[in-house]
Design a protein around this motif. Sequence first.
Motif, PDB file in Angstrom:
ATOM      1  N   ILE A 319      51.936  64.292  71.769  1.00 22.11           N
ATOM      2  CA  ILE A 319      50.483  64.486  71.757  1.00 22.11           C
ATOM      3  C   ILE A 319      49.782  63.164  71.415  1.00 22.11           C
ATOM      4  N   ALA A 320      50.357  62.401  70.475  1.00 21.57           N
ATOM      5  CA  ALA A 320      49.788  61.092  70.147  1.00 21.57           C
ATOM      6  C   ALA A 320      49.838  60.168  71.363  1.00 21.57           C
ATOM      7  N   LEU A 321      50.953  60.215  72.104  1.00 20.67           N
ATOM      8  CA  LEU A 321      51.077  59.406  73.311  1.00 20.67           C
ATOM      9  C   LEU A 321      50.068  59.852  74.374  1.00 20.67           C
ATOM     10  N   ALA A 322      49.858  61.158  74.484  1.00 23.36           N
ATOM     11  CA  ALA A 322      48.851  61.660  75.422  1.00 23.36           C
ATOM     12  C   ALA A 322      47.463  61.191  75.014  1.00 23.36           C
ATOM     13  N   GLY A 323      47.186  61.176  73.707  1.00 23.56           N
ATOM     14  CA  GLY A 323      45.899  60.676  73.230  1.00 23.56           C
ATOM     15  C   GLY A 323      45.709  59.207  73.552  1.00 23.56           C
ATOM     16  N   LEU A 324      46.772  58.417  73.431  1.00 21.14           N
ATOM     17  CA  LEU A 324      46.711  56.995  73.769  1.00 21.14           C
ATOM     18  C   LEU A 324      46.393  56.812  75.255  1.00 21.14           C
ATOM     19  N   GLY A 325      47.121  57.528  76.122  1.00 20.55           N
ATOM     20  CA  GLY A 325      46.872  57.419  77.555  1.00 20.55           C
ATOM     21  C   GLY A 325      45.498  57.924  77.947  1.00 20.55           C
ATOM     22  N   HIS A 326      45.058  58.988  77.293  1.00 17.66           N
ATOM     23  CA  HIS A 326      43.742  59.578  77.561  1.00 17.66           C
ATOM     24  C   HIS A 326      42.639  58.561  77.338  1.00 17.66           C
ATOM     25  N   VAL A 327      42.640  57.887  76.202  1.00 14.91           N
ATOM     26  CA  VAL A 327      41.573  56.940  75.885  1.00 14.91           C
ATOM     27  C   VAL A 327      41.667  55.688  76.739  1.00 14.91           C
ATOM     28  N   MET A 328      42.878  55.176  76.967  1.00 10.41           N
ATOM     29  CA  MET A 328      43.027  53.991  77.804  1.00 10.41           C
ATOM     30  C   MET A 328      42.544  54.253  79.232  1.00 10.41           C
ATOM     31  N   CYS A 329      42.857  55.416  79.761  1.00  6.66           N
ATOM     32  CA  CYS A 329      42.428  55.765  81.106  1.00  6.66           C
ATOM     33  C   CYS A 329      40.902  55.897  81.173  1.00  6.66           C
ATOM     34  N   ASN A 330      40.321  56.539  80.175  1.00  7.15           N
ATOM     35  CA  ASN A 330      38.862  56.704  80.153  1.00  7.15           C
ATOM     36  C   ASN A 330      38.162  55.353  80.057  1.00  7.15           C
ATOM     37  N   ILE A 331      38.637  54.484  79.176  1.00  8.73           N
ATOM     38  CA  ILE A 331      38.025  53.161  79.039  1.00  8.73           C
ATOM     39  C   ILE A 331      38.144  52.390  80.353  1.00  8.73           C
ATOM     40  N   GLY A 332      39.310  52.469  80.982  1.00 13.19           N
ATOM     41  CA  GLY A 332      39.503  51.773  82.246  1.00 13.19           C
ATOM     42  C   GLY A 332      38.587  52.291  83.338  1.00 13.19           C
ATOM     43  N   MET A 333      38.496  53.620  83.480  1.00 15.81           N
ATOM     44  CA  MET A 333      37.642  54.191  84.521  1.00 15.81           C
ATOM     45  C   MET A 333      36.176  53.858  84.278  1.00 15.81           C
ATOM     46  N   GLN A 334      35.743  53.964  83.029  1.00 15.29           N
ATOM     47  CA  GLN A 334      34.348  53.668  82.722  1.00 15.29           C
ATOM     48  C   GLN A 334      34.036  52.187  82.959  1.00 15.29           C
ATOM     49  N   SER A 335      34.975  51.316  82.608  1.00 19.56           N
ATOM     50  CA  SER A 335      34.774  49.879  82.833  1.00 19.56           C
ATOM     51  C   SER A 335      34.668  49.581  84.327  1.00 19.56           C
ATOM     52  N   LEU A 336      35.556  50.147  85.122  1.00 20.91           N
ATOM     53  CA  LEU A 336      35.525  49.925  86.565  1.00 20.91           C
ATOM     54  C   LEU A 336      34.240  50.472  87.181  1.00 20.91           C
ATOM     55  N   ALA A 337      33.796  51.633  86.711  1.00 21.96           N
ATOM     56  CA  ALA A 337      32.551  52.203  87.238  1.00 21.96           C
ATOM     57  C   ALA A 337      31.367  51.285  86.958  1.00 21.96           C
TER      58      ALA A 337
END
Length: 424
Positions: A319-337
């Motif tokens: 679950i901690a690993l999922a939380g790490l991937g969740h935030v990294m993916c969100n930051i990446g998508m928002q940055s690209l947008a």
Amino acid sequence: MPAPQPENAETSRRGFVIYAIGQSVASTGTWMQRLAIGWLAWDLTHSVGWVGAMALTELVAALWVAPSSGVLVDRSNLFRLNLLLQGCAMLVALLLYAFTETGMMTIWLLWALALADATWQGLAQPARMVAVSLLAGPKHMAQAIAVNSIGFNVARSVGPAVAGSIIIYFATPMVFLVNIGAFGTMALVLLVLRPALNRPGAASRGAFLNDVVAGYRYIARTPPVATIFLMVLAFSLLGRPFTELFPAIAGQMLGGGPAMLSLLMSAQGIGALAGGAWMLRRRSIPALARVTYGAGISMALALLGFCIVGHGQIAIALIALAGLGHVMCNIGMQSLAQLFAAREFRGRTMALYGLIFRAGPAAAAALIGGLAEWFGLAPLIGASAVACALCLSAVAFTRRGVFTPERTAPAAPPPRAGDERGGL
């Protein structure tokens, strides 16, 4: 001729640091207020349904605010709009305090004020996102969004704890009174940053409905932006709902109670903070895209592993690993947008992003919760995670090469004398 860059890197960095501090204080106040509203609903009615109805206001507001909020941001003077919305936050907190302190609060009035609070939050979300892009600039976009993410996750942990302590040692109305100060802090920060944010809206003014449609058309017809939204849809509908399902996961899958729920949320929070810290490193645009795809797929695989393991310390670590991937993916998508959306369409782009990110997981979690009665929770979360990984992999393969520096939007020009005119 390319647009001029922001004044200088040091000024831009200093401005964003000030903004991030103010936003962290305001976010803490927002989480304090959410807990206080939920507790007050329970205190007034002792009804689980009414507590749920308070949470539902955020989804209701997101659905009706998002189409108009993006146009409003693109048309408006960003300084004036953010300051106005911060004033709305202070007004809602003041009304909550006044009606609760005087004993005049009713459950329907509380619901109306909760809806007003969710409405200004929905309007403010794209305005805050665009403010970050103006203050940080393209070169520091991902780092700035990562700092915001860290502040948000800290606020999500600290805010409810502070609100609970205030309710225990003082009273519920005091939470709303403290929030007036928290939101006022952000208003002062905006006044300090007026020179950087005080510029007219980037979009020309046409018929309002036509501008809404033009925003959706722009998103669909701009390859990098359309690709980002394919990622956001897969992420929000198939991957992210696990956070909304934590109470059911704790109770049904892990056979625990409040302590298990707290452990799950803490593990996810630790992973989120680690993910935000990881994204502070500056990367090229192609590298940022690769990290974003990898983080989303890693989140999905961690969730699949969690469903297979089902219990124990390994499950919590996943679950901690999922939380790490969740935030990294969100930051990446928002940055690209933010990097690829043209300045005149950035508000509408981020408004739709926010709508999908807020409403998608809630709708998907409701569907999974309903189907779990027949198919079980673990198989559904696992199947959704597999679908998420496959969809992100398909987007990465079919849209490879779409994220190139040449396609990014020009940087916003620095404010000029007279820019305070026009717009809201």
